[in-house]
Motif scaffolding. Structure first.
Motif, mmCIF file in Angstrom:
data_model
loop_
_atom_site.group_PDB
_atom_site.id
_atom_site.type_symbol
_atom_site.label_atom_id
_atom_site.label_comp_id
_atom_site.label_asym_id
_atom_site.label_seq_id
_atom_site.Cartn_x
_atom_site.Cartn_y
_atom_site.Cartn_z
ATOM 1 N N ASN A 35 0.825 -1.214 0.000
ATOM 2 C CA ASN A 35 0.000 0.000 0.000
ATOM 3 C C ASN A 35 0.856 1.260 0.000
ATOM 4 O O ASN A 35 0.328 2.363 -0.074
ATOM 5 C CB ASN A 35 -0.933 0.010 1.223
ATOM 6 N N ASP A 36 2.166 1.079 0.089
ATOM 7 C CA ASP A 36 3.082 2.214 0.140
ATOM 8 C C ASP A 36 3.310 2.755 -1.277
ATOM 9 O O ASP A 36 3.729 2.021 -2.173
ATOM 10 C CB ASP A 36 4.406 1.762 0.761
ATOM 11 N N GLU A 37 3.045 4.046 -1.456
ATOM 12 C CA GLU A 37 3.133 4.648 -2.790
ATOM 13 C C GLU A 37 4.550 4.606 -3.367
ATOM 14 O O GLU A 37 4.740 4.305 -4.547
ATOM 15 C CB GLU A 37 2.631 6.089 -2.765
ATOM 16 N N ALA A 38 5.540 4.880 -2.551
ATOM 17 C CA ALA A 38 6.929 4.858 -3.038
ATOM 18 C C ALA A 38 7.311 3.447 -3.488
ATOM 19 O O ALA A 38 7.971 3.278 -4.523
ATOM 20 C CB ALA A 38 7.877 5.350 -1.956
ATOM 21 N N THR A 39 6.877 2.452 -2.735
ATOM 22 C CA THR A 39 7.166 1.060 -3.104
ATOM 23 C C THR A 39 6.439 0.690 -4.390
ATOM 24 O O THR A 39 7.009 0.036 -5.264
ATOM 25 C CB THR A 39 6.767 0.111 -1.952
ATOM 26 N N ARG A 40 5.190 1.113 -4.507
ATOM 27 C CA ARG A 40 4.438 0.842 -5.751
ATOM 28 C C ARG A 40 5.141 1.468 -6.954
ATOM 29 O O ARG A 40 5.236 0.845 -8.019
ATOM 30 C CB ARG A 40 3.006 1.372 -5.631
ATOM 31 N N ASN A 41 5.634 2.685 -6.783
ATOM 32 C CA ASN A 41 6.331 3.345 -7.892
ATOM 33 C C ASN A 41 7.614 2.606 -8.267
ATOM 34 O O ASN A 41 7.960 2.517 -9.439
ATOM 35 C CB ASN A 41 6.615 4.801 -7.551
ATOM 36 N N THR A 42 8.308 2.081 -7.270
ATOM 37 C CA THR A 42 9.514 1.286 -7.538
ATOM 38 C C THR A 42 9.151 0.026 -8.316
ATOM 39 O O THR A 42 9.832 -0.326 -9.288
ATOM 40 C CB THR A 42 10.223 0.916 -6.219
ATOM 41 N N PHE A 43 8.075 -0.643 -7.905
ATOM 42 C CA PHE A 43 7.634 -1.838 -8.632
ATOM 43 C C PHE A 43 7.257 -1.502 -10.073
ATOM 44 O O PHE A 43 7.544 -2.274 -10.988
ATOM 45 C CB PHE A 43 6.473 -2.531 -7.921
ATOM 46 N N LYS A 44 6.632 -0.383 -10.300
ATOM 47 C CA LYS A 44 6.254 0.016 -11.665
ATOM 48 C C LYS A 44 7.491 0.094 -12.561
ATOM 49 O O LYS A 44 7.478 -0.389 -13.700
ATOM 50 C CB LYS A 44 5.534 1.367 -11.658
ATOM 51 N N VAL A 45 8.536 0.700 -12.041
ATOM 52 C CA VAL A 45 9.786 0.822 -12.809
ATOM 53 C C VAL A 45 10.395 -0.560 -13.045
ATOM 54 O O VAL A 45 10.793 -0.887 -14.170
ATOM 55 C CB VAL A 45 10.789 1.743 -12.082
ATOM 56 N N MET A 46 10.455 -1.366 -11.997
ATOM 57 C CA MET A 46 11.045 -2.704 -12.125
ATOM 58 C C MET A 46 10.278 -3.559 -13.133
ATOM 59 O O MET A 46 10.887 -4.254 -13.957
ATOM 60 C CB MET A 46 11.066 -3.399 -10.756
ATOM 61 N N GLU A 47 8.962 -3.525 -13.066
ATOM 62 C CA GLU A 47 8.138 -4.337 -13.965
ATOM 63 C C GLU A 47 8.328 -3.910 -15.415
ATOM 64 O O GLU A 47 8.514 -4.755 -16.301
ATOM 65 C CB GLU A 47 6.667 -4.211 -13.547
ATOM 66 N N ARG A 48 8.279 -2.617 -15.652
ATOM 67 C CA ARG A 48 8.452 -2.109 -17.019
ATOM 68 C C ARG A 48 9.826 -2.479 -17.571
ATOM 69 O O ARG A 48 9.942 -2.997 -18.675
ATOM 70 C CB ARG A 48 8.261 -0.584 -17.053
ATOM 71 N N ARG A 49 10.854 -2.234 -16.774
ATOM 72 C CA ARG A 49 12.212 -2.533 -17.242
ATOM 73 C C ARG A 49 12.415 -4.019 -17.484
ATOM 74 O O ARG A 49 13.062 -4.405 -18.458
ATOM 75 C CB ARG A 49 13.239 -2.019 -16.239
ATOM 76 N N LEU A 50 11.886 -4.862 -16.605
ATOM 77 C CA LEU A 50 12.043 -6.310 -16.780
ATOM 78 C C LEU A 50 11.347 -6.776 -18.042
ATOM 79 O O LEU A 50 11.915 -7.547 -18.818
ATOM 80 C CB LEU A 50 11.513 -7.069 -15.559
ATOM 81 N N TRP A 51 10.117 -6.304 -18.274
ATOM 82 C CA TRP A 51 9.396 -6.741 -19.480
ATOM 83 C C TRP A 51 10.178 -6.347 -20.740
ATOM 84 O O TRP A 51 10.357 -7.162 -21.644
ATOM 85 C CB TRP A 51 7.973 -6.176 -19.525
ATOM 86 N N TRP A 52 10.652 -5.120 -20.779
ATOM 87 C CA TRP A 52 11.399 -4.672 -21.962
ATOM 88 C C TRP A 52 12.770 -5.342 -22.058
ATOM 89 O O TRP A 52 13.297 -5.511 -23.161
ATOM 90 C CB TRP A 52 11.528 -3.148 -21.972
ATOM 91 N N PHE A 53 13.344 -5.756 -20.943
ATOM 92 C CA PHE A 53 14.618 -6.462 -20.972
ATOM 93 C C PHE A 53 14.468 -7.856 -21.577
ATOM 94 O O PHE A 53 15.315 -8.294 -22.354
ATOM 95 C CB PHE A 53 15.188 -6.552 -19.545
ATOM 96 N N VAL A 54 13.396 -8.569 -21.229
ATOM 97 C CA VAL A 54 13.256 -9.955 -21.704
ATOM 98 C C VAL A 54 12.573 -10.068 -23.052
ATOM 99 O O VAL A 54 12.680 -11.112 -23.709
ATOM 100 C CB VAL A 54 12.551 -10.865 -20.662
ATOM 101 N N THR A 55 11.893 -9.036 -23.502
ATOM 102 C CA THR A 55 11.199 -9.118 -24.787
ATOM 103 C C THR A 55 12.152 -9.392 -25.957
ATOM 104 O O THR A 55 11.816 -10.205 -26.832
ATOM 105 C CB THR A 55 10.328 -7.875 -25.015
ATOM 106 N N PRO A 56 13.332 -8.781 -26.024
ATOM 107 C CA PRO A 56 14.254 -9.176 -27.105
ATOM 108 C C PRO A 56 14.645 -10.657 -27.038
ATOM 109 O O PRO A 56 14.863 -11.292 -28.074
ATOM 110 C CB PRO A 56 15.477 -8.278 -26.878
ATOM 111 N N PHE A 57 14.701 -11.220 -25.829
ATOM 112 C CA PHE A 57 14.996 -12.655 -25.708
ATOM 113 C C PHE A 57 13.864 -13.484 -26.305
ATOM 114 O O PHE A 57 14.110 -14.520 -26.930
ATOM 115 C CB PHE A 57 15.230 -13.058 -24.257
#
Length: 143
Positions: A35-57
């Motif tokens: 429920n922590d906004e700062a943590t949610r924002n961190t997850f948003k960045v991690m999720e986006r970066r991970l998806w774009w990192f593995v898509t070329p694979f």
């Protein structure tokens, strides 16, 4: 020798891709639980970066997989029923991959509609599909 290189690269990129698509739903679990906004924002960045990192694979897995079909030949493709089943399962995994992107976008827009339990189940689903794909590719059963 070209066939072996193509096969090795296909397997390598598949493993790298699956590492990401196994981890991304786990991030969703944690994201859905916080429920922590700062943590949610961190997850948003991690999720986006991970998806774009593995898509070329995912793309390279497809390219080298098509290369294997080309190198083995169309007769082999036509006669390999096990491969037809494997390709259907592979299509399901690509659909899963793009569904994960939809979920990344939902989280990015603060539009999550699922529970952490849903994401735990979603995280486990591709394991069984991967097992079936590996069994088909290694055993090449005469179906």
């Amino acid at each position: 020798m070209m066939l072996l290189w193509c096969k090795a690269l296909h397997v390598f990129f598949m493993v790298a891709w699956f590492a990401g698509i196994f981890y991304l739903p786990r991030l969703f679990v944690y994201h859905a639980e916080t429920n922590d906004e700062a943590t949610r924002n961190t997850f948003k960045v991690m999720e986006r970066r991970l998806w774009w990192f593995v898509t070329p694979f995912a793309a390279l897995t497809l390219i080298f997989g098509l290369g294997l079909i080309y190198l083995y030949g169309m007769t082999w493709l036509k006669l390999s029923v096990w491969l037809h089943i494997k390709l259907v399962l592979v299509l399901l995994i690509y659909a899963y991959h793009f569904y994960l992107y939809k979920l990344v976008k939902d989280f990015a827009n603060d539009n999550n509609r699922h529970s952490a339990r849903f994401y735990r189940l979603l995280n486990e689903a591709p394991v069984l599909v991967l097992l079936a794909i590996v069994i088909l590719a290694v055993l090449k059963p005469a179906i």
